[in-house]
Design an enzyme around this catalytic site. Structure first.
Site, PDB file in Angstrom:
ATOM      1  N   LYS A  86       0.933  -1.218   0.145  1.00 23.21           N
ATOM      2  CA  LYS A  86      -0.149  -0.097   0.146  1.00 23.21           C
ATOM      3  C   LYS A  86       0.905   1.203   0.178  1.00 23.21           C
ATOM      4  O   LYS A  86       0.478   2.371  -0.626  1.00 23.21           O
ATOM      5  CB  LYS A  86      -0.765   0.081   1.170  1.00 23.21           C
TER       6      LYS A  86
ATOM      7  N   GLU B 257      -3.877   7.237   7.661  1.00 22.43           N
ATOM      8  CA  GLU B 257      -4.803   7.881   6.622  1.00 22.43           C
ATOM      9  C   GLU B 257      -5.873   8.701   7.375  1.00 22.43           C
ATOM     10  O   GLU B 257      -6.487   8.417   8.549  1.00 22.43           O
ATOM     11  CB  GLU B 257      -5.418   7.067   5.675  1.00 22.43           C
TER      12      GLU B 257
ATOM     13  N   HIS C 181     -16.223  -6.664   4.482  1.00 25.89           N
ATOM     14  CA  HIS C 181     -15.318  -6.599   3.316  1.00 25.89           C
ATOM     15  C   HIS C 181     -15.417  -7.775   2.289  1.00 25.89           C
ATOM     16  O   HIS C 181     -14.702  -7.869   1.287  1.00 25.89           O
ATOM     17  CB  HIS C 181     -13.683  -6.643   3.741  1.00 25.89           C
TER      18      HIS C 181
ATOM     19  N   ARG D 242      -5.811  -8.014 -11.767  1.00 27.14           N
ATOM     20  CA  ARG D 242      -6.528  -9.476 -12.239  1.00 27.14           C
ATOM     21  C   ARG D 242      -8.024  -8.884 -12.989  1.00 27.14           C
ATOM     22  O   ARG D 242      -8.432  -8.080 -12.566  1.00 27.14           O
ATOM     23  CB  ARG D 242      -6.663 -10.219 -11.022  1.00 27.14           C
TER      24      ARG D 242
HETATM   25  C1  MV4 Z   1     -10.703   3.345   4.625  1.00 26.29           C
HETATM   26  C2  MV4 Z   1     -11.981   3.776   4.980  1.00 26.29           C
HETATM   27  C3  MV4 Z   1     -11.916   4.968   5.692  1.00 26.29           C
HETATM   28  N1  MV4 Z   1     -11.100   5.696   5.344  1.00 26.29           N
HETATM   29  N2  MV4 Z   1      -9.483   4.301   4.275  1.00 26.29           N
HETATM   30  C4  MV4 Z   1     -11.512  -1.540   3.951  1.00 26.29           C
HETATM   31  C5  MV4 Z   1     -10.667  -2.234   3.123  1.00 26.29           C
HETATM   32  C6  MV4 Z   1      -9.678  -1.657   2.579  1.00 26.29           C
HETATM   33  N3  MV4 Z   1      -9.442  -2.025   1.309  1.00 26.29           N
HETATM   34  C7  MV4 Z   1      -9.875  -0.134   2.719  1.00 26.29           C
HETATM   35  N4  MV4 Z   1     -10.937   0.022   3.572  1.00 26.29           N
HETATM   36  C8  MV4 Z   1     -11.440   1.097   4.055  1.00 26.29           C
HETATM   37  N5  MV4 Z   1     -10.297   2.078   4.183  1.00 26.29           N
HETATM   38  C9  MV4 Z   1      -9.868   5.519   4.845  1.00 26.29           C
HETATM   39  N6  MV4 Z   1      -8.740   6.392   4.797  1.00 26.29           N
HETATM   40  C10 MV4 Z   1     -12.819   2.826   5.144  1.00 26.29           C
HETATM   41  C11 MV4 Z   1     -12.494   1.466   4.422  1.00 26.29           C
HETATM   42  C12 MV4 Z   1     -13.654   0.538   4.692  1.00 26.29           C
HETATM   43  C13 MV4 Z   1     -14.349   0.006   3.421  1.00 26.29           C
HETATM   44  C14 MV4 Z   1     -13.707   0.736   2.011  1.00 26.29           C
HETATM   45  C15 MV4 Z   1     -14.344   0.144   1.002  1.00 26.29           C
HETATM   46  C16 MV4 Z   1     -15.314  -0.846   0.962  1.00 26.29           C
HETATM   47  C17 MV4 Z   1     -15.767  -1.243   2.446  1.00 26.29           C
HETATM   48  C18 MV4 Z   1     -15.330  -0.891   3.496  1.00 26.29           C
HETATM   49  C19 MV4 Z   1     -15.856  -1.276   4.694  1.00 26.29           C
HETATM   50  C20 MV4 Z   1     -15.335  -0.834   5.972  1.00 26.29           C
HETATM   51  C21 MV4 Z   1     -14.228   0.177   5.794  1.00 26.29           C
END
Ligand code: MV4
Length: 662
Positions: free
Chosen positions: A116, A200, A235, A297
């Protein structure tokens, strides 16, 4: 174009890749584990190679054996599908070293997006917006805390090697920072052997909008618009759609341009997805989306993009991998209508979305949808792999039309032999906010109770199940209820008792036979008359009900263990405890039996106790959950047959009530 490819995957995605290959005249080689020897993806391939025992580590992840299988069969390229080896750069290098083509991006492109912090730095350089925060090398707790203070709370700490929400900690206030950091580092170390983190700004109730990109080996890259995947639970994506609700031309152009910049920055070839997190609290605005990660992918949800663009993404993958340029430019692409994908899983939603298994005794998909599946009727959902049964994909001219089609397609989908999440998907499709396009990643969790609630089976569904359990429904299609001998054993008695268990509800039914076609089925609260017009082991034509009622019985060791009834688009699954279908004239609800194998945690009554309907009698622990067994009627406890700590089998008698005159 290749003349033969090997597909290093299983299930629906292997089948889906083979269909396109076949259409293009490309021969296919399947690999399979011992658990999959008789599976659909093997049946649909031109040739198949066994690749090891059931566990994925011994079969679908066996890189060397897969490459050897490609060499032996003369395949020129390997398609990895998704999951398994699809984003493993070492595998890509091994494939290339063996003189084969990997149908996907270069190992370097995969590596560039693997971590990341490095990916974020790269994206910043490429002018792709990233979430404000710290993603540098320094890891001293005091320094990271300072960074968090500068960013402003709430912040999110993420393990730099993390994925799928692992190693993530939200911090609301400065005094929680140290503990949260330690937690994220511990999880990162345990899951990814890497305890480095980034910090973040936390985006509240974000939307997950991703852009499908495609690059070729001639330096071209385009985007195929967006997908909204905000409907997730822990997720795991549940329903995806394209385009994103509320998307504007301005926002789409901004996100599409950013995604193409991301792809070009790493010389990307093939199908990829750039995931963005979007703050949609005030509409979709071009300054409120940020790069999250890139998936290098083909993705599970690619069919919604296919539906709105009319393209076959697997065909494009094969063309690009074999050296052809993309057959279009950005200006030649347009969105047509709206599409949804719902992921149909074998899982027990009311019990916390536990993965389920079972033989698919009955499987019927809607002809109004595209159903991407890797299983057929008679196949088994095993504990070895992802329990997805199918992806149901619909397309309409508008979002409303597409959503109506999804509701209809789900209602038309009949699955028996395993419990599924169909009712949950249906509830989502009827959800007010979702219907209006108000989606965010917190929707499912907020309304979970409303979405997972199990509808108690109507008495007609109970009656159909009871008649089926007693063998009164018939043994062959077109059974004439007047002349048939089926069920003859039970004609003798005037009434029979059947216990049915639907989730946490127990139904004690009495079936009274007036003759071989007319029954009265009584529950604790209601009675219904059922006249069979025709009998069959699969459907009942019932007087007064316009359409035949479809049902399916599942046998375990020669006895009916489960009955599934399809009624008005809903599915009701009844478990039949062992030994409770005895004929006799005891009042209903006199016996409490274990609805499943388990451990008696606590017996709550003793012989002679007076109980009221609904009182707890015993607590059973099964499948890691506690189940309270309650009295079906007012009465007196006659006998208790078990003690705390006893192990009991499905259907074992636990408690009986004193018989009373009706
Ligand atoms: C975040 C966020 C809020 N703020 N980053 C969850 C999995 C990972 N791929 C990134 N995720 C998140 N990152 C910041 N700065 C909230 C999530 C997140 C989320 C993101 C996408 C789809 C579903 C989610 C469910 C919970 C939290």
């Amino acid at each position: 174009m290749f003349s033969k490819i090997l597909i290093a995957n299983r299930g629906e995605i292997a089948v889906r890749i083979m269909r396109t290959a076949k259409r293009l005249g490309v021969a296919t080689v399947a690999i399979y584990s011992d658990a999959d020897a008789g599976s659909m993806h093997v049946a649909e391939s031109d040739e198949a190679v066994r690749n090891g025992p059931a566990p994925v580590a011994d079969s679908y992840l066996q890189a060397e054996a897969i490459i050897a299988a490609a060499k032996t069969t003369g395949a020129e390229a390997i398609h990895p599908g998704y999951g398994f080896l699809s984003e493993n750069p070492d595998f890509v290098e091994q494939v290339r070293k063996a003189g084969l083509t990997f149908i996907g991006p270069s190992a370097d492109a995969i590596r560039a997006m693997g971590l990341k912090d490095a990916a974020k730095a790269l994206m910043e350089t490429a002018n792709v917006p990233v979430v404000p925060g710290y993603h540098g090398e320094r890891q001293e707790p005091e320094f990271l805390k300072e960074q968090a203070d500068n960013i402003g709370y709430p912040v999110l700490i993420k393990a730099r090697a993390g994925g799928g929400g692992k190693g993530m900690r939200k911090v609301d206030a400065p005094d929680q920072f140290a503990d949260a950091l330690a937690g994220a580092q511990r999880e990162g170390k345990a899951s990814f052997a890497d305890d480095r983190v980034l910090i973040e700004k936390y985006v509240t109730s974000p939307r997950h909008i991703e852009i499908q990109v495609f690059g070729d080996s001639h330096g071209n890259a385009v985007h195929l618009f967006e997908r909204d995947c905000s409907l997730q639970r822990r997720h795991q994506k549940v329903i995806e759609e394209a385009p994103a609700p509320g998307m504007t031309d301005e926002m789409r152009t901004a996100m599409g341009d950013a995604a193409v910049k991301a792809a070009k920055a790493i010389g990307y070839a093939g199908a990829g997805t750039v995931e963005f997190i979007v703050d949609g609290s005030d509409g979709l605005r071009p300054d409120r989306f940020w790069f999250m990660e890139m998936n290098t992918r083909l993705q599970v949800e690619h069919p919604v993009t296919e539906a709105i663009t009319g393209l076959d993404l697997v065909e494009l993958q094969l063309r690009v991998a074999s050296g052809e340029p993309l057959p279009f430019t950005q200006s030649g692409l347009a969105i047509n209508g709206h599409a949804f994908e719902a992921r149909l899983y074998a899982e027990d939603v009311p019990r916390g979305f536990l993965p389920a298994i079972g033989m698919l005794d009955h499987l019927q998909f809607s002809s109004a949808a595209r159903n991407d599946t890797g299983v057929r009727e008679g196949d088994e959902i095993t504990p070895y792999y992802d329990p997805m049964i199918a992806k149901v994909i619909v397309h309409g001219r508008s979002r409303d039309e597409a959503l109506a089609k999804m509701r209809a397609a789900l209602a038309d989908t009949q699955i028996a032999g395993t419990i599924t999440n169909k009712a949950f998907l249906t509830a989502l499709c009827r959800h007010d906010g979702f219907s209006k396009g108000e989606v965010d990643t917190g929707l499912i969790e907020r309304d979970l109770e409303q979405l997972v609630g199990e509808d108690a089976a109507p008495v007609l569904a109970q009656a159909v199940a009871a008649i089926a359990v007693l063998g009164l429904a018939g043994t062959s299609d077109n059974d004439d209820p007047w002349s048939s001998l089926s069920g003859w054993r039970v004609w003798g008695a005037a009434q029979h008792f059947v216990k049915l268990v639907q989730g946490s509800a127990v139904f004690d039914l009495r079936v009274s036979l007036r003759n071989s076609r007319d029954f009265k089925v009584s529950s604790q609260t209601e009675a219904i008359n059922v006249s069979l017009v025709k009998r069959s082991p699969r459907r009942m034509v019932v007087d007064g009900h316009a359409r035949p009622l479809r049902f399916s019985v599942s046998e375990v060791s020669g006895r009916i263990a489960q009955v599934t009834v399809f009624l008005d688009g809903d599915t009701y699954v009844f478990d039949v405890p062992d030994g409770v279908t005895d004929a006799g004239d005891s009042g209903s609800g006199d016996e409490v039996r274990a609805p499943m194998p388990g451990l008696v945690k606590q017996v709550r009554v003793k012989a002679g106790d007076k109980v009221s309907k609904g009182d707890p009698l015993a607590v059973l622990e099964a499948m890691k959950m506690e189940h309270t067994l309650t009295a079906a009627r007012d009465g007196t406890v006659a006998e208790v047959y078990v003690a705390d700590g006893d192990q009991v089998s499905d259907g074992d008698l636990l408690v009986s009530l004193v018989l009373e005159k009706e």
